[in-house]
Structures are given as structure tokens and as C-alpha cells.
Design a protein around this motif. Structure first.
Motif, mmCIF file in Angstrom:
data_model
loop_
_atom_site.group_PDB
_atom_site.id
_atom_site.type_symbol
_atom_site.label_atom_id
_atom_site.label_comp_id
_atom_site.label_asym_id
_atom_site.label_seq_id
_atom_site.Cartn_x
_atom_site.Cartn_y
_atom_site.Cartn_z
ATOM 1 N N TYR A 2 0.797 -1.231 0.041
ATOM 2 C CA TYR A 2 -0.015 -0.223 -0.047
ATOM 3 C C TYR A 2 0.883 1.182 -0.165
ATOM 4 C CZ TYR A 2 -4.625 -2.187 1.046
ATOM 5 O OH TYR A 2 -5.688 -3.041 0.948
ATOM 6 N N ASN A 3 1.934 1.259 0.525
ATOM 7 C CA ASN A 3 2.888 2.146 0.917
ATOM 8 C C ASN A 3 3.612 2.817 -0.473
ATOM 9 O OD1 ASN A 3 5.486 3.635 1.085
ATOM 10 N ND2 ASN A 3 5.635 3.301 3.269
ATOM 11 N N ASP A 4 4.020 1.597 -1.303
ATOM 12 C CA ASP A 4 4.639 1.808 -2.452
ATOM 13 C C ASP A 4 3.478 2.337 -3.445
ATOM 14 O OD1 ASP A 4 6.907 0.876 -1.217
ATOM 15 O OD2 ASP A 4 6.854 -1.029 -2.129
ATOM 16 N N LEU A 5 2.493 1.733 -3.482
ATOM 17 C CA LEU A 5 1.700 2.256 -4.344
ATOM 18 C C LEU A 5 1.029 3.639 -4.388
ATOM 19 C CD1 LEU A 5 -1.082 -0.761 -4.573
ATOM 20 C CD2 LEU A 5 0.368 -0.151 -6.563
ATOM 21 N N GLY A 6 1.070 4.040 -2.871
ATOM 22 C CA GLY A 6 0.902 5.395 -2.758
ATOM 23 C C GLY A 6 1.754 6.495 -2.853
ATOM 24 N N THR A 7 3.073 6.143 -2.615
ATOM 25 C CA THR A 7 4.178 6.996 -2.487
ATOM 26 C C THR A 7 5.516 6.861 -3.244
ATOM 27 O OG1 THR A 7 5.367 5.960 -0.825
ATOM 28 C CG2 THR A 7 3.689 7.145 -0.068
ATOM 29 N N SER A 8 5.526 5.851 -4.092
ATOM 30 C CA SER A 8 6.792 5.416 -4.652
ATOM 31 C C SER A 8 7.003 6.515 -5.835
ATOM 32 C CB SER A 8 6.773 4.048 -5.536
ATOM 33 O OG SER A 8 5.885 4.235 -6.356
ATOM 34 N N LYS A 9 6.011 7.251 -6.462
ATOM 35 C CA LYS A 9 6.331 8.181 -7.424
ATOM 36 C C LYS A 9 7.100 9.398 -6.832
ATOM 37 C CE LYS A 9 3.367 9.023 -10.724
ATOM 38 N NZ LYS A 9 2.303 9.367 -11.487
ATOM 39 N N GLY A 10 6.447 10.020 -5.683
ATOM 40 C CA GLY A 10 7.259 10.895 -5.153
ATOM 41 C C GLY A 10 8.621 10.631 -4.587
ATOM 42 N N GLU A 11 8.665 9.213 -4.014
ATOM 43 C CA GLU A 11 9.987 8.949 -3.299
ATOM 44 C C GLU A 11 11.075 8.956 -4.343
ATOM 45 O OE1 GLU A 11 8.792 5.363 -1.004
ATOM 46 O OE2 GLU A 11 8.243 6.717 0.522
ATOM 47 N N LEU A 12 10.790 8.428 -5.602
ATOM 48 C CA LEU A 12 11.604 8.420 -6.609
ATOM 49 C C LEU A 12 12.145 9.656 -6.950
ATOM 50 C CD1 LEU A 12 10.163 5.298 -8.828
ATOM 51 C CD2 LEU A 12 12.137 5.207 -7.214
ATOM 52 N N GLN A 13 11.239 10.594 -7.104
ATOM 53 C CA GLN A 13 11.503 11.789 -7.537
ATOM 54 C C GLN A 13 12.742 12.582 -6.564
ATOM 55 O OE1 GLN A 13 8.112 14.423 -7.698
ATOM 56 N NE2 GLN A 13 7.515 13.534 -9.941
ATOM 57 N N ARG A 14 12.801 11.951 -5.268
ATOM 58 C CA ARG A 14 13.766 12.784 -4.483
ATOM 59 C C ARG A 14 14.836 11.510 -4.294
ATOM 60 N NH1 ARG A 14 9.538 12.136 0.040
ATOM 61 N NH2 ARG A 14 10.281 10.297 0.910
ATOM 62 N N GLY A 15 15.198 10.745 -5.177
ATOM 63 C CA GLY A 15 16.105 9.830 -5.195
ATOM 64 C C GLY A 15 16.285 8.683 -4.456
ATOM 65 N N ASP A 16 14.964 8.126 -4.370
ATOM 66 C CA ASP A 16 14.817 6.833 -3.470
ATOM 67 C C ASP A 16 15.413 5.803 -4.342
ATOM 68 O OD1 ASP A 16 14.138 5.291 -1.182
ATOM 69 O OD2 ASP A 16 12.217 6.133 -1.088
ATOM 70 N N VAL A 17 15.762 4.591 -3.304
ATOM 71 C CA VAL A 17 15.724 3.284 -4.209
ATOM 72 C C VAL A 17 14.351 2.863 -4.608
ATOM 73 C CG1 VAL A 17 15.187 1.938 -1.872
ATOM 74 C CG2 VAL A 17 16.829 1.031 -3.472
ATOM 75 N N SER A 18 14.675 2.100 -5.648
ATOM 76 C CA SER A 18 13.637 1.510 -6.394
ATOM 77 C C SER A 18 12.823 0.680 -5.482
ATOM 78 C CB SER A 18 14.045 0.386 -7.429
ATOM 79 O OG SER A 18 14.807 1.128 -8.475
#
Length: 621
Positions: A498-514
């Protein structure tokens, strides 16, 4: 876990990006219990590790949205409304009236009443009556079958309520209510919108291997969608009620949130017929419980303000979300009697946010290894050599955890500190794995990612805390605790995805791991939409397995099981309302509205009931 390098401080050749899109992985083997020895990983073209660079210029900050709350606001909350003898006596009188209603009704009407009590957050008051009746019905199934003959609404309701209360009810009892033995759906089901909605809600209590119930869900979903389209203008309120059910079923909702919705719908939708006594009790219960929440929130906010004062702005890069943390804790332990659970889970969540951001954003890789080692040793002497920001964080963490352990030892004579230390260390080791992946640009396989991520999402830690707080805790259950039970793993996987579906786009924009979506896309060479659909299928599979553990997992303490099944419900609320493509974990404005709705604003009494809400806030001196 956010990678420190960004486009401004780490150069990637255009050929590398064009050819590969992102860092290439080298497969590594590890499991959730051995995190600390993963080597640096060389990439195909260059090694982009920044672990050896201790320059503070590499430290990152992020533009997390600040909390909408401060301690002075929280301390001004009025906690005196809906307290005292007048409300207590009225509630007791209404409870006795409801018990009388239960005795007067038939099996089918009793089930409907129990459903209303559950949707209003009242079921815990009548747990004895509910379980007695469901047990009686289980051992009188032939009588139940005869009474509910052809009534798919009642049979689906019986199936759902029984499984929600831990009774093993055969799927065949449900299937035969809407299908002939030939496999054809009964004609009486097609135009029964009430029965169709009941069948749809019941389908979410399916366990793995019950594919016939999946077929019923698809069947009900199609006809409910058809009803909404054809009745959106003639019966818009009922269509809206169905739309909300299709958006998120009852079984996946936080109980206290569905009570607000149910009260509102019962006032305006004639098809929802709730006894006025039950409705009044539901409104009073909501407001009285909210007063308890407010008192606890003030306590947590004051505690965190004192902790933050010790931090002295040295951790200002991290999330400062005590109110949001308490809100999530309420979702995990809703009922009034779980006050200690809510407060201790909220305190843990405050530190989880900070420590996550240390690993995720600010810490350098060599510092993070020292931090992890210090958590492993769990000695104040071991933190003296750490950077100041880490030192004050660990001092606060050790004090909080040691204080809880001392309290439990004093009350129960049991030493829970080893279990708590183990759970915090497992979390930090999982963070460390993600930090190494991020600093080296490693993209794990989907299996590798999930094997670590179900630990790093913090559900196992929260489950250990809830286990240590159990009223029935014994030396044997403490020493034999399995790190971690199947019910915890399934709950955690759902929460993580659920976390990944909701936040991964924003997290990747700030340089997060896949995240899981990107790992799945790369490994299986599919589009983002296909990957998201596969993730949803994995979530559904784990919900079925979680249902099985909920129903059959008799070895677990009841409250432990309740926290485990509530965690993914809280995750859905939080992470699937995140900002689309915006930097930040949550939609803070949406979260603020939810906090006001659940914790701040009472439900207005209607239909002649005295309106005694009073002011939301008391005047400051």
C-alpha cells in the motif's frame, strides 16, 4: 530509503542513462535476518558509492510538508465534553436497551443489528452476545439454512460476521445461497441490490483456495456498477453508498472511520434502517471515545515537545509528526480500552519517522553503520563517538524503550527488553540494507526487495510492542515469541505494498531506491500499469492469507491479532491518499481533515437528542 546523491552532486553519463534508464543490479543473496554484511556493489560502468565521502555537502534535506499541528494547538483542545456521570449513565441505559432488542429479534434481524453495531464501533460492548449467537447459529446451521432460504443478504451477512469474529464457516454455505449445484446463479439474486452488496462485502473474507467466492465478487461487482450507472440520478445517495463500498470494502476499513460514514448515511438513505436507540448509542459512543483520544493526544504531543526540545534543532531534517503518529496508532488500536497500546505505538512511530529519515535522507553510509552497531549494543556508552544528531536520537530512543520495559517489568515481573531491542535492531538492519542499495545504485529483484521491505516498513516492530503490552503475556509466550509470526508477515507485506502504490512516485523523484513497482517492472520487463496491477493481485492474495490466520490463528492473543489486521487498514487510509507525484509521504491536508474528523470534531446529535457539543477548543489563559 532515499539515496544521498542527486543530479546536482552525482554525475551520470548520458550514455549510461540512455542505455540502462537506471542503475544496473548485481544479484545478492540475503534474508530478513542477516542485514549487516552486504558488500559494496560494482556497477557495469562505474561504482557510484558515496560511502567514503563524508562531506556534509552530500547530506540531503527534503521538503516534507510540515505537520499542520503544534503543541499549543493540541493542548488547547477541550477534553471535558462527553465526560462525566450524565453521559456514562445514558450510555449504560442505551446499552441495556440494545441488549433487550437483541433478545427480541429473529436470527436474521439479530445479524442485521450486529452488523449495525459493528459499523458504529459498538460491537465490543456486546461481544459476549454476538459470539454466543454466532456460535449458536454455527451449531444450528440446518435451522439457519431453512430460515435464510433464498435470502442471499442474510446468508452473506452471517458468513461475513462469523468470519470477522473468528468462526470457521464453510464457503459452501455462502455459495449455495446464490448458486445452483449446476453452477448457475439463482435468478432471485440479480435484482436484489441489498443482497448483492452483502455478497460483495462477504467476498473479502475469503481465504486462499476459495476461488468460487472470487467469482461471486466479480459477479456482484458487475451488477453493483450497473446499478450505480442506472440509478445515479433516481437514487443518488444509495448510489454513493454503493460507490464507497466498491472503493473500499468494510473489511479493509478502519472501524472508527466507517462509523462516521454509517451514521451519516443512516440519516439520509432510507434503505439503511437503523433503530434510533442504536443510532443514538453510536453517536454518543463516538463522542465519548473521541474525548479519550483527545486526552491521549495531548499527552503524546506534550511528551514529544519535551523530546524535541532535547533534540535542539539537530534533527530538523526529519519528520516532526506526533499528531499524525498518534492518528496512525488509533487506526491500529481503536477501542477505548487500548489506551496504553495507542500511546506506546504512537511514541514508537514518532521515533520510527526520525530514524527512517536518518537512514533515508541525512546519514552518510559509514555513520549509518555506526548507528546500527550502536543499536545492536544498546549501551549509552556506545553512542558517545557518534555524530551529535545521532547521539541525541539514540539517547531518546533508549530512554523511551527502557522506560517501557521497566514499566512492564514492574507491573508483570517480565523482562521484555530483549524482545524490544531485537525488534528495533531488525528495523535498523533493514534500513541499513536499503541504505547500501541506495548508495551503490543497486536495484534488487522483486523478491529481494520484499524480503527486506516487509521488515523496514516497521510492522514487525509494532507487532512486538503490541505483544509485550498484552494482558495475557507470560514468561513462556515472551520467550517463545516467533520473530515473526505469519500473521505479522502478511500484514506487513500488505502495509508495505500500500505504501509503495501510494508514495513511490514522489519518493523516486527525491532519489529513493527502487520500490516494489520499479523492481517488478525491471525484472519482468512490463509497464508501470501492469506492475501496479500485479502488486494489487499480491495484496489481494496476502489479504486472503491474513484472513486465514485471523480465523485459524488461535495461538495469538486477540489484541495482537487485532493490531495485525488493523495495520494494513491504516496503511490504506494513509498511503493511498498521498500527493500524486508531489514530494512527500502523505497528503497532509487530507490527513488534517481526517484527524479533525476522528480526533477533534464531535458528531452532532440529531432527531431530538440534546446537542451538547460545546466548543472544540477551550480559551487559552
Amino acid at each position: 530509503m532515499n539515496c544521498l546523491p542527486t543530479s546536482s552532486n552525482l554525475y551520470l553519463s548520458t550514455d549510461f542513462v540512455h542505455n540502462y534508464g537506471f542503475f544496473l543490479p548485481l544479484k545478492i543473496q540475503h534474508n530478513a535476518q542477516s542485514f549487516s554484511s552486504i558488500p559494496y556493489l560494482r556497477l557495469r560502468h562505474k561504482c557510484y558509492s558515496v560511502a567514503s565521502n563524508s562531506s556534509t555537502s552530500l547530506r540531503r534535506t527534503t521538503n516534507y510538508q510540515p505537520s499542520s499541528w503544534n503543541d499549543s494547538q493540541i493542548q488547547s483542545l477541550n477534553t471535558t465534553s462527553f465526560t462525566g456521570d450524565v453521559h456514562e449513565k445514558r450510555r449504560e441505559k442505551l446499552k441495556e436497551d440494545v441488549k433487550r432488542l437483541i433478545k427480541e429479534k429473529s436470527f436474521a434481524d439479530q445479524l442485521k443489528l450486529f452488523d449495525s453495531l459493528q459499523k458504529l464501533g459498538l460491537a465490543y460492548h456486546f461481544e459476549e452476545e454476538i459470539k454466543y449467537l454466532l456460535n449458536l447459529m454455527k451449531y444450528s446451521e440446518e435451522k439457519v439454512r431453512m430460515e435464510f432460504n433464498g435470502d442471499v443478504y442474510a446468508m452473506a451477512l452471517y458468513f461475513r460476521l462469523s468470519r470477522q469474529h473468528g468462526f470457521e464457516i464453510s464457503k459452501d454455505l455462502l455459495v449455495k445461497s446464490y448458486k445452483y449445484e449446476s453452477g448457475c446463479f439463482k435468478p432471485s439474486v440479480f435484482d436484489n441490490i441489498k443482497g448483492m452488496l452483502s455478497l460483495y462485502e462477504a467476498s473479502f473474507l475469503a481465504m486462499d483456495g476459495e476461488e468460487e467466492i472470487d467469482d461471486a465478487k466479480e459477479f456482484a461487482l458487475k451488477h453493483l456498477n450497473d446499478f450505480m450507472r442506472s440509478n445515479s440520478s433516481t437514487n443518488p445517495l444509495l448510489a454513493q453508498h454503493i460507490a464507497m463500498a466498491l472503493e473500499l470494502p468494510l473489511h479493509h476499513r478502519i472501524p472508527k472511520f466507517q462509523s462516521q460514514m454509517f451514521i451519516e448515511h443512516s440519516r439520509h438513505i432510507k434503505e439503511i434502517n437503523v433503530d434510533s436507540i442504536v443510532l443514538e448509542l453510536g453517536q454518543l459512543e463516538f463522542n465519548m471515545t473521541q474525548s479519550i483520544y483527545k486526552r491521549e493526544l495531548k499527552e503524546i504531543s506534550k511528551w514529544w515537545a519535551e523530546v524535541s526540545n532535547v533534540f535542539d534543532s539537530k534533527l530538523n531534517f526529519a519528520r516532526d509528526w506526533p499528531v499524525e503518529s498518534y492518528f496512525l496508532a488509533v487506526g491500529m488500536a481503536v477501542e477505548p480500552q487500548f489506551s496504553t497500546y495507542r500511546k506506546e505505538l504512537a511514541k514508537a512511530l514518532c521515533f520510527i519517522n526520525v530514524i527512517d529519515d536518518i537512514y533515508d535522507i541525512y546519514g552518510l553510509l559509514d555513520e549509518l553503520q555506526l548507528f546500527t552497531n550502536a543499536v545492536d549494543r544498546w549501551e549509552f556508552a556506545s553512542i558517545k563517538s557518534l555524530p551529535e544528531y545521532m547521539k541525541i536520537c539514540l539517547e531518546g530512543l533508549f530512554n523511551m524503550v527502557n522506560s517501557l520495559a521497566s514499566k512492564i517489568k514492574e507491573e508483570k515481573g517480565l523482562d521484555v527488553l530483549p524482545n524490544l531491542k531485537r525488534a528495533w535492531l531488525d528495523l535498523c538492519k533493514a534500513y541499513m540494507v536499503e541504505a547500501r542499495w541506495c548508495h551503490t545504485g543497486y536495484c534488487p529483484t522483486f523478491e529481494e526487495y520484499l524480503d527486506n521491505a516487509w521488515i523496514s516498513v516497521s510492522t514487525p516492530l509494532l507487532s512486538v510492542i503490541s505483544h509485550c503490552l498484552s494482558e495475557n503475556l507470560t514468561k513462556l509466550s515472551l520467550e517463545s515469541f516467533d520473530f515473526y509470526p505469519t500473521i505479522v508477515r502478511q500484514s506487513s507485506i500488505i502495509f508495505r505494498l500500500y505504501n509503495d502504490l501510494g508514495t513511490s512516485k514522489g519518493e523516486l523523484q527525491r532519489g529513493d531506491v527502487s520500490k516494489s513497482i520499479q523492481c517488478y517492472m525491471k525484472e519482468n520487463h512490463v509497464s508501470e500499469l501492469v506492475a501496479q496491477e500485479c502488486i494489487r493481485n499480491i495484496i489481494n492474495k496476502n489479504w486472503k492469507e491474513l484472513n486465514r490466520e485471523w480465523i485459524k490463528g488461535s495461538i495469538y492473543d486477540e489484541t495482537f491479532k487485532t493490531v495485525a489486521i488493523n495495520i494494513p487498514r491504516a496503511g490504506h487510509l494513509m498511503y493511498l491518499q498521498s500527493n500524486d507525484g508531489n514530494i512527500g509521504e502523505l497528503n497532509v491536508e487530507e490527513m488534517k481533515e481526517n484527524i479533525i474528523s476522528l480526533l477533534i470534531e464531535p458528531i452532532t446529535f440529531k432527531q431530538g437528542v440534546v446537542n451538547c457539543i460545546g466548543n472544540l477548543f477551550v480559551q487559552e489563559n
